[in-house]
Design a protein around this motif. Structure first.
Motif, mmCIF file in Angstrom:
data_model
loop_
_atom_site.group_PDB
_atom_site.id
_atom_site.type_symbol
_atom_site.label_atom_id
_atom_site.label_comp_id
_atom_site.label_asym_id
_atom_site.label_seq_id
_atom_site.Cartn_x
_atom_site.Cartn_y
_atom_site.Cartn_z
ATOM 1 N N ASP A 97 -8.625 -28.727 19.495
ATOM 2 C CA ASP A 97 -9.388 -27.488 19.294
ATOM 3 C C ASP A 97 -8.714 -26.300 19.982
ATOM 4 O O ASP A 97 -8.944 -25.151 19.610
ATOM 5 N N PHE A 98 -7.926 -26.574 20.992
ATOM 6 C CA PHE A 98 -7.278 -25.501 21.750
ATOM 7 C C PHE A 98 -5.939 -25.087 21.129
ATOM 8 O O PHE A 98 -5.334 -24.117 21.555
ATOM 9 N N GLN A 99 -5.495 -25.873 20.161
ATOM 10 C CA GLN A 99 -4.147 -25.658 19.629
ATOM 11 C C GLN A 99 -4.173 -24.867 18.331
ATOM 12 O O GLN A 99 -5.161 -24.916 17.595
ATOM 13 N N THR A 100 -3.060 -24.170 18.063
ATOM 14 C CA THR A 100 -2.929 -23.545 16.752
ATOM 15 C C THR A 100 -2.751 -24.667 15.732
ATOM 16 O O THR A 100 -2.214 -25.733 16.056
ATOM 17 N N ARG A 101 -3.226 -24.434 14.521
ATOM 18 C CA ARG A 101 -3.218 -25.497 13.519
ATOM 19 C C ARG A 101 -2.495 -25.016 12.281
ATOM 20 O O ARG A 101 -2.837 -23.974 11.725
ATOM 21 N N GLU A 102 -1.523 -25.814 11.861
ATOM 22 C CA GLU A 102 -0.795 -25.476 10.643
ATOM 23 C C GLU A 102 -1.755 -25.485 9.449
ATOM 24 O O GLU A 102 -2.511 -26.439 9.245
ATOM 25 N N GLY A 103 -1.747 -24.423 8.707
ATOM 26 C CA GLY A 103 -2.593 -24.358 7.521
ATOM 27 C C GLY A 103 -4.025 -23.955 7.800
ATOM 28 O O GLY A 103 -4.822 -23.832 6.880
ATOM 29 N N LEU A 307 -7.048 -35.424 11.824
ATOM 30 C CA LEU A 307 -7.312 -33.974 11.838
ATOM 31 C C LEU A 307 -6.027 -33.205 11.579
ATOM 32 O O LEU A 307 -5.986 -32.249 10.804
ATOM 33 N N ARG A 308 -4.969 -33.674 12.243
ATOM 34 C CA ARG A 308 -3.703 -32.950 12.144
ATOM 35 C C ARG A 308 -3.042 -33.182 10.777
ATOM 36 O O ARG A 308 -2.668 -32.237 10.095
ATOM 37 N N GLN A 309 -2.944 -34.443 10.393
ATOM 38 C CA GLN A 309 -2.223 -34.765 9.144
ATOM 39 C C GLN A 309 -2.907 -34.186 7.911
ATOM 40 O O GLN A 309 -2.267 -33.715 6.994
ATOM 41 N N ARG A 310 -4.225 -34.216 7.922
ATOM 42 C CA ARG A 310 -4.954 -33.763 6.735
ATOM 43 C C ARG A 310 -5.450 -32.329 6.871
ATOM 44 O O ARG A 310 -6.166 -31.839 6.003
#
Lengths: 513, 115
Positions: A97-103, A307-310
């Motif tokens: 939740d604290f990280q920037t997320r691709e897409g 969460l990350r992959q999808r």
């Protein structure tokens, strides 16, 4: 010391080192931390020690976006704030939740979760919950006892610890009453920050009572801790031009209003009997394995890898078992689970369960989705033209959900549907069938977690406050509470609000030293 | 024998094999009425979201061969469904999340053999 401002003669200035506006979870935590320090702390509370309808009415506002709670019912305006009707769920935000997320645009905090953990640990005590331990296995939730779809790789069990719940007002009133350096002013409604010519420094705060008295508070530092909606309201109300608040050179204050998106999102026809962990919103358990019994509630989450992959938002999934005889199975395909089981040769089991009513008398579960909202600049707090009883402009809440919210919700349910089918647990009927369709189930609502309206970002063009919670461009104005959350996650916010308030208190003590 | 007669002669044999596979696929169900209801919903999906029912029979025929027995076909279908679910290849039928193979299987029943 507690002072009812209505009893103070007009014209007297209130002076302190630190002025905190709002006595809810954030404000009271700050005041507790400053108790015993060498700083004179002024804590302003709009209400008194009990609920009062006239004060509560100061929360009245318009809902001009999607339907939302009446703004006078979804928060409380007296000492202790909204913790006076808090349900007590405690959990930290996840690392992701604290990280920037691709897409996934606009997400991420200016620091990692690990940077907040020392204060999370201390917040556990203030919220009166157990140790900082949220590993399900340490709460008796071992793999073999879990429903098959929750054994990974996508869906996993999670737990929330349950506070008694702590009513911050009554719990911490005695300490603040006897504090040598904290003065609590009741019936003190903050109306407007006055800044110097450049707008870079708050010089004073105008305060009014409902009885018509006016005061000025002078302090070296001001902390706004009035709640996720009121924080933005007061900053906007303090602007020199309409629609632009203190420290708001970029039209950010009030934008990015977030609240968790909630709905009964599906119906699960269950083939396997329920396990001992019910994942029901009203099902609390007590773990006896530690030195003292601890209360918690299990829920279903997504693994960090999924969460990350999808590229999915965070979620809380809960379900509620329904017994035979209920009429939840509607629609043309009510026999679908047995059809697909026939293909796999499981007909006998289904027959025994459904027709001969053998085994656990459970037909299925209603699935409750609590979805992390996309940070959306078009979801916002504005000021209405109407004014309240003390002359402040009321709030106009323009709550919006983004198209990606519906798409994400539908994608989560597709994944869950595939997992319950793959593991033979059951079959899911999703109520968020079409990800491209903007319609939601009729019972969809935003919950009472108001976040994001003074969001935190290192870059002033993307955030109202910096990583220290100080308003960009203003040297002595800070914000505490969930309005600084740039990303909501799926966690209930009170523990994070408390941790951030502890962190801010430490920062202020250092800053003013 | 001319090329034309070979082609014409091959078509009925292929259709017969496909029909035999279709019958075996339909026989996986004990209760055809339920499958027919599910299949009817699939067949009402927009054209871009569904495949002709006999595509599944063609696929199974190509993958398992004309001589495959009912149990071999069941194993193949189950494995195919599991793979699709693992890969989250799903379709929605009136909200129910199913794999495309499950949907096409029911559609075969609903279409009653008509391509």
């Amino acid at each position: 010391m507690f002072i009812d401002l209505r009893a103070v003669p007009d014209g007297i200035d209130i002076t302190g080192d630190i002025c905190v506006v709002g006595a809810g979870a954030a404000g009271i935590t700050l005041a507790r931390e400053l108790d015993g320090s060498r700083f004179a702390c002024v804590l302003l509370e709009s209400g008194g020690m009990e609920f009062d309808s006239q004060t509560q009415e100061l929360y009245a506002g318009e809902n001009i976006g999607r339907p939302f709670f009446d703004l006078t019912t979804c928060r409380l305006r007296y000492f202790g704030g909204t913790t006076n009707h808090w349900s007590g769920w405690c959990m930290p935000l996840d690392s992701i939740d604290f990280q920037t997320r691709e897409g996934l645009p606009y997400r991420g905090w200016p620091f990692e979760r690990s940077a907040l953990e020392p204060w999370y640990r201390r917040a556990q005590d203030i919220c009166q919950v157990g140790p900082f331990d949220y590993a399900p296995g340490n709460w008796g939730m071992v793999q073999s006892k879990l429903p098959t779809p929750l054994r990974g790789p996508h869906f996993i069990p999670r737990i929330a610890q349950l506070s008694p719940p702590t009513r911050f007002g009554s719990a911490y009133e005695p300490a603040l009453k006897s504090s040598p350096n904290v003065t609590v002013y009741l019936q003190a409604n903050a109306c407007r920050f006055e800044t110097n010519e450049s707008g870079a420094k708050v010089q004073s705060l105008s305060v009014r009572t409902l009885s018509g008295r006016e005061f000025k508070v002078n302090a070296k530092v001001f902390v706004l801790a009035a709640g996720g909606i009121e924080n933005a309201r007061l900053l906007l109300a303090s602007g020199r031009t309409d629609g632009q608040g203190v420290g708001d050179g970029r039209d950010l204050i009030g934008r990015f209003f977030m609240t968790h998106i909630c709905c009964w999102a599906g119906w699960l026809a269950v083939m396997d009997p329920p396990t001992e962990f019910y994942f029901d919103p009203g099902y609390f358990r007590t773990y006896q394995g530690g030195s003292a019994p601890r209360s918690f509630v299990p829920y279903i989450g997504l693994s960090e890898e999924t969460l990350r992959q999808r590229r999915l938002p965070n979620i809380k999934l809960l379900w509620k078992y329904e017994v035979l005889g209920d009429t939840a199975r509607e629609g043309t395909l009510t026999d679908l689970p047995s059809i697909v089981d026939e293909v796999e040769g499981r007909r006998q089991y289904v027959d025994s369960k459904v027709f001969r009513r053998e085994g656990v008398p459970v037909m299925g579960t209603k699935l409750f989705l609590n979805l992390e909202p996309a940070p959306n600049p078009d979801s916002r707090i504005r000021l209405s033209r109407e004014r309240d009883a003390i002359g402040m402009r009321k709030v106009a809440l323009d709550w919006n959900v983004a198209a990606e919210d519906k798409r994400n919700g539908a994608a989560v349910l597709q994944l869950f549907g595939a997992e319950v089918a793959r593991t033979g647990f059951g079959r899911l009927r999703s109520f968020l069938e079409d990800g491209d369709d903007a319609t939601w189930p009729a019972d969809m609502y935003g919950d009472q977690h108001h976040m994001g309206t003074t969001r935190m970002h290192r870059d002033p063009s993307l955030g109202v406050v910096n990583a220290d919670c100080r308003v960009h461009g203003v040297t002595n104005l800070y914000v505490a509470g969930s309005s600084v959350f740039p990303t909501a996650g799926a966690a209930n916010p009170t523990l994070t609000i408390t941790a951030l308030a502890l962190r801010l208190a430490d920062h202020l003590k250092e800053e003013l030293r | 024998m001319s090329m034309r007669s070979i082609v014409l002669g091959a078509a009925p044999r292929s259709e017969n094999a496909r029909e035999r596979v279709r019958k075996k696929l339909v026989s996986l169900f004990h209760d055809l009425q339920r499958a027919r209801e599910v299949g009817a919903v699939y067949l009402q999906s927009p054209p871009g979201q569904r495949a002709p029912p006999l595509v599944l029979a063609e696929t199974v025929l190509a993958e398992t061969g004309a001589a495959a027995g009912i149990e071999a076909i069941r194993r193949y279908v189950v494995a195919r469904i599991r793979r699709e679910l693992e890969e989250v290849q799903v379709v929605s039928l009136d909200g129910w999340i199913v794999s495309p193979t499950e949907a096409r299987l029911c559609a075969l029943v609903a279409a009653d053999g008509t391509p």
